[in-house]
Every structure is written in structure tokens, then in C-alpha cells.
Enzyme design. Sequence first.
Site, mmCIF file in Angstrom:
data_model
loop_
_atom_site.group_PDB
_atom_site.id
_atom_site.type_symbol
_atom_site.label_atom_id
_atom_site.label_comp_id
_atom_site.label_asym_id
_atom_site.label_seq_id
_atom_site.Cartn_x
_atom_site.Cartn_y
_atom_site.Cartn_z
ATOM 1 N N GLU A 1 0.856 -1.186 0.000
ATOM 2 C CA GLU A 1 0.000 0.000 0.000
ATOM 3 C C GLU A 1 0.892 1.236 0.000
ATOM 4 O O GLU A 1 2.020 1.191 0.491
ATOM 5 C CB GLU A 1 -0.904 0.001 1.243
ATOM 6 C CG GLU A 1 -1.890 -1.152 1.236
ATOM 7 C CD GLU A 1 -2.625 -1.361 2.548
ATOM 8 O OE1 GLU A 1 -3.706 -1.954 2.518
ATOM 9 O OE2 GLU A 1 -2.111 -0.955 3.610
ATOM 10 N N GLU B 1 -7.426 2.504 -1.321
ATOM 11 C CA GLU B 1 -7.483 1.945 0.028
ATOM 12 C C GLU B 1 -8.344 2.812 0.941
ATOM 13 O O GLU B 1 -8.925 3.795 0.506
ATOM 14 C CB GLU B 1 -6.068 1.770 0.591
ATOM 15 C CG GLU B 1 -5.549 0.333 0.510
ATOM 16 C CD GLU B 1 -6.437 -0.651 1.258
ATOM 17 O OE1 GLU B 1 -7.213 -0.222 2.128
ATOM 18 O OE2 GLU B 1 -6.373 -1.850 0.945
ATOM 19 N N GLU C 1 -3.573 0.433 -3.248
ATOM 20 C CA GLU C 1 -2.921 -0.882 -3.144
ATOM 21 C C GLU C 1 -2.912 -1.525 -4.523
ATOM 22 O O GLU C 1 -3.872 -1.422 -5.278
ATOM 23 C CB GLU C 1 -3.695 -1.788 -2.166
ATOM 24 C CG GLU C 1 -3.180 -3.238 -2.146
ATOM 25 C CD GLU C 1 -3.918 -4.131 -1.152
ATOM 26 O OE1 GLU C 1 -4.236 -3.668 -0.039
ATOM 27 O OE2 GLU C 1 -4.173 -5.298 -1.501
ATOM 28 N N ARG D 1 -9.624 -10.436 10.531
ATOM 29 C CA ARG D 1 -8.459 -9.727 10.061
ATOM 30 C C ARG D 1 -7.744 -8.935 11.149
ATOM 31 O O ARG D 1 -6.886 -8.134 10.855
ATOM 32 C CB ARG D 1 -8.861 -8.790 8.906
ATOM 33 C CG ARG D 1 -9.223 -9.542 7.634
ATOM 34 C CD ARG D 1 -9.824 -8.615 6.590
ATOM 35 N NE ARG D 1 -10.257 -9.363 5.413
ATOM 36 C CZ ARG D 1 -9.565 -9.470 4.280
ATOM 37 N NH1 ARG D 1 -8.417 -8.853 4.151
ATOM 38 N NH2 ARG D 1 -10.029 -10.174 3.271
ATOM 39 N N GLU E 1 -1.025 -15.540 5.623
ATOM 40 C CA GLU E 1 -0.863 -14.109 5.401
ATOM 41 C C GLU E 1 -0.329 -13.450 6.671
ATOM 42 O O GLU E 1 -0.996 -13.459 7.706
ATOM 43 C CB GLU E 1 -2.216 -13.463 5.025
ATOM 44 C CG GLU E 1 -2.107 -11.972 4.766
ATOM 45 C CD GLU E 1 -3.474 -11.287 4.603
ATOM 46 O OE1 GLU E 1 -4.406 -11.593 5.366
ATOM 47 O OE2 GLU E 1 -3.585 -10.440 3.701
HETATM 48 P P1 ADP Z 1 -6.403 -10.050 0.563
HETATM 49 O O1 ADP Z 1 -7.621 -10.886 0.612
HETATM 50 O O2 ADP Z 1 -5.637 -10.088 1.846
HETATM 51 O O3 ADP Z 1 -6.677 -8.633 0.101
HETATM 52 P P2 ADP Z 1 -5.248 -10.422 -2.038
HETATM 53 O O4 ADP Z 1 -6.251 -11.223 -2.792
HETATM 54 O O5 ADP Z 1 -5.229 -8.956 -2.278
HETATM 55 O O6 ADP Z 1 -5.447 -10.758 -0.498
HETATM 56 O O7 ADP Z 1 -3.769 -10.931 -2.301
HETATM 57 C C1 ADP Z 1 -3.463 -12.246 -2.293
HETATM 58 C C2 ADP Z 1 -2.019 -12.464 -2.677
HETATM 59 O O8 ADP Z 1 -1.683 -13.806 -2.357
HETATM 60 C C3 ADP Z 1 -1.746 -12.304 -4.178
HETATM 61 O O9 ADP Z 1 -0.493 -11.678 -4.348
HETATM 62 C C4 ADP Z 1 -1.686 -13.765 -4.640
HETATM 63 O O10 ADP Z 1 -0.935 -13.968 -5.825
HETATM 64 C C5 ADP Z 1 -1.023 -14.396 -3.453
HETATM 65 N N1 ADP Z 1 -1.090 -15.866 -3.424
HETATM 66 C C6 ADP Z 1 -2.019 -16.693 -3.933
HETATM 67 N N2 ADP Z 1 -1.664 -17.988 -3.753
HETATM 68 C C7 ADP Z 1 -0.477 -17.975 -3.100
HETATM 69 C C8 ADP Z 1 0.425 -18.983 -2.627
HETATM 70 N N3 ADP Z 1 0.188 -20.292 -2.755
HETATM 71 N N4 ADP Z 1 1.555 -18.565 -2.016
HETATM 72 C C9 ADP Z 1 1.830 -17.267 -1.847
HETATM 73 N N5 ADP Z 1 1.029 -16.285 -2.260
HETATM 74 C C10 ADP Z 1 -0.115 -16.623 -2.889
HETATM 75 MG MG MG Z 2 -4.190 -8.875 2.713
HETATM 76 MG MG MG Z 3 -4.978 -3.441 1.827
HETATM 77 MG MG MG Z 4 -5.299 -7.130 -0.982
#
Ligand code: ADP
Ligand code: MG
Ligand code: MG
Ligand code: MG
Length: 446
Positions: free
Chosen positions: A135, A190, A197, A318, A335
Amino acid sequence: TKWTKDRIIADAHENNVHFIRLMFTDIRGTIKNVEIPLTQLEKALENNMTFDGSSIEGFVRIEESDMYLIPDYDSWMIFNWDVPSDGGRIACLICDVDTTKREPFLGDPRGNLRRVLDKMEDLGFSSFNLGPEPEFFLLKLDEDGRPTMDLNDDGGYFDFAPTDLGENCRRDIVLELERLDFEIEASHHEVAPGQHEIDWKYNDAIRACDKIQLFKLIVKTVARRHNLYATFMPKPIYGESGSGMHFNVSLFDKDGKNAFYDESTQDQLSKNAHYFIGGLIKHASAYTAICNPLVNSYKRLVEGYEAPVYIAWSERNRSPLIRIPSSRGNSTRVELRSVDPSANPYLALAVILQAGLDGIENKIEPPMPIDRNIYTMTPEERIAEGVFDLPSSLSEAIAEFEASPIMKDALGPHISDNFIAEKTMEFESYKKQVTQWELNKYLMMY
Ligand code: ADP
Ligand code: MG
Ligand code: MG
Ligand code: MG
Ligand code: MG
């Protein structure tokens, strides 16, 4: 298509490349580059390009100042902007750093990450994947081209003119990134005014960190074209959300399968996923200094802004440090929500990987997941559930890092010692400041 020396040279000629940036990252996380003209490309690709390491803060001692830049052929990339005077183009190669004796330099964050990745392979895994969610704020420039804090956008972020300005800029950033091989998955405004982001598809560790560094460079460059300044400072505006850079991570095993996924268990997470989380929880206080390296980082890690304050994990909400997104199969991932964009990605990923591998090696069971809002729990309830606080200041975080042999080992003594020394100085300097908040609060009261 793997790049070779000859292919890169041919590609440079075909695309009218005039300059090549040899890039690497210092301990602080700043991208450094030595720019060479096309005539020197062959020499660089043969690992014969040297630079003076003593010119870089905390890098080397004077007596070992000559360092070699070792370009990673796979990082070859031509930027989409021209040299204004002759229309030639600029390309880049990301480099490891070797000493005069042609050994990996222990102060090179990228080379250091490789060392921790070797340990991972010894434990039977093939790759460590990272999908970051950086971000940042887009600030308007004044007449002298300096960033202002004037967002002119009073909180409601839907339809104000400066927000539109930011949105157009963000679209241009996305286009530029797509030309450079980023697979953009999402980009959005954001929570805070002026805050954005951009997320792209995960890559394996080294590539993912290279991309974060390129990302910052491109965001800043494109923002300038729109008369905006992009800042990755974690908490630029009091009372608004700060900027984080969530790290989504996973391990793949030797067959290329996601090692965190196990369809046979109740939560469809493998034993190793649990142990990895156990390691991340156990070492959380100790790696915070690396993931949140600025005095200002701790202004973000406060209650009320979706930034983590407590060491816990959850599948549902979260508020904790670690969330397990609901996707399974190949996208099973952990995460980590504390990391902010001021972190050196190579160092942050090294400590995170080391912490998780320690969990796997020593079969560290994580505490129970917390599936309720931690912010609404009383301190007594938190203690009962085994939920501890993250360090709340840079000085506390440095002390925790310094007391952890395992986390220091993830960076090696050269980087650890330099990091501790520099960050201690940074905090000492901050400690002596008299802030506007203190003047407002105390000057007229006493
Ligand atoms: P959020 O729901 O927290 O906003 P996002 O959808 O914005 O999450 O981001 C998810 C991130 O996780 C993306 O960069 C995606 O490519 C990544 N991702 C998906 N699968 C994997 C994996 N197996 N290992 C690591 N990162 C992954
Ligand atoms: Mg996230
Ligand atoms: Mg964010
Ligand atoms: Mg995100
Ligand atoms: Mg999302």
C-alpha cells in the site's frame, strides 16, 4: 526461455538499449544502482563489473571496498521509458554482490536470502512463494516539486478530483507493471484518502523480492509523471490508516505441490502449515524489527486501523498478526499482516522463512486460532487465550531481535550487527526530539 549472455546482448541491440542499470539493495532496503553504457554490458554479464562498496552506508569496511556485481540473467528487463536526449532505452539487471575474493558478500541481503533458501531445500521443499500486498500514498507536489501533505480529499474518497488524479496515475502504474511482466491481480483505492494498493501474482522468494524493489521504483517514477509523489512511509497521516505490505507465503514441496495443503484434515491445512504458523508465532516479537524497521512503523501498529497489534492467528478475521485466507489447493497460504512497505523485502523474507522453518524442524504447535475480534477482548481474556502484544516501539523491537540467536542467524552477523547499530542510532536520535504533540499538550499547561 532462460536468458543467456548472447541473448541479452542481442536483445539490448534489437531494442535500442543505451544504458543498463545494475541494481542491488543495501541493508536499509534502498535500491542502489551502477549505470553502465551498452559497451560495458558484455563485461558486466561476464561478472567483471566492480563498484566501490565503501560508498554505501553500512556495507563494507574501507579495506574490502571493491565488490563485484553478479547479474542475474533472469532479471533482464527493458524499461518503457526513453533516454530523453537520444530516444535510446534503459534496461536493468538485478545483481548479487561478491567480495574481491569472489565469494558471496555477507552484507548482501539478496545473497543472504539465498542462504536461508538453501536450508529450506535441505528440509525437502522446492520453493518459498511470496505474494505481497503493498500500500502507498499518492501526494500532490508543490510548485517546487516537493511532496505536500495536502490531500484535499477530506476522508470521503469516492469522487473528489484529487482522488481521480490518483486513480488515473494508478492505472498508468498498472499498465507499466504489466509491460514489465507483473501479473496484476487487483488494484484499488485503500481506506485512507490518497491511499492505494496494487497486488500481483506471487513468485518464488528471490523473484518476488526483486519485484517489490522494481515496483517501488516504477510507482515513484510514474507518480512523478502525474505530478504526484508516491510514499511507502508506513504511517504518513495521523488518524488515517497506515500503509502495510501483507506477505502471503507458502512452501511448495519437491513435487511442486503446496506443502501447506492437506485435504484430509479438518481445516485442510497440513501438519507443516501448523508448525510453520507455530514458528511465526513463536518468533514474532523477534522478527518485528526487520518487518517494521522504522520509528514510524510503530505508529501504524496501533488499534483501530486493521493493522495487527497482537500475536495470534485466525482463519476468520483480520485483526490478528496471521490470517489464513480461505482458499485451498495451490493457493493455500499464510498471510502475515504486520509487514510494512519500508521493510527490506529480502531481509523480511529471510527472517520469516527462518521462523517458519524453525517451527517445522522443531514441530512447534501454534496456540489455538482466535476467531473473534481481539480488539474487543479484555487484557485478562487475552492472557487466558495466550495472546501477547507485538513490540510497540522500534527500541523494544530491536531488543527482541538482539535477544534472538535464531533470528540473528537468519541475517548472519554482518547484516544483524549493522542493522542493530543503525536502528539503535535511529531510535536514539528520535528519542531526543520534542514533537508538536508535546508542545500542543504541555507548553501551556505547565
Ligand atoms: P487479501 O484478501 O488479503 O486482500 P489479495 O487477494 O489482495 O489478499 O492478495 C493475495 C495475494 O496472495 C496475491 O499476491 C496472490 O498472488 C497471493 N497468493 C495466492 N496464492 C499464493 C500462494 N500459494 N503462495 C503465496 N502467495 C499466494
Ligand atoms: Mg491482505
Ligand atoms: Mg490493503
Ligand atoms: Mg489485498
Ligand atoms: Mg483480496
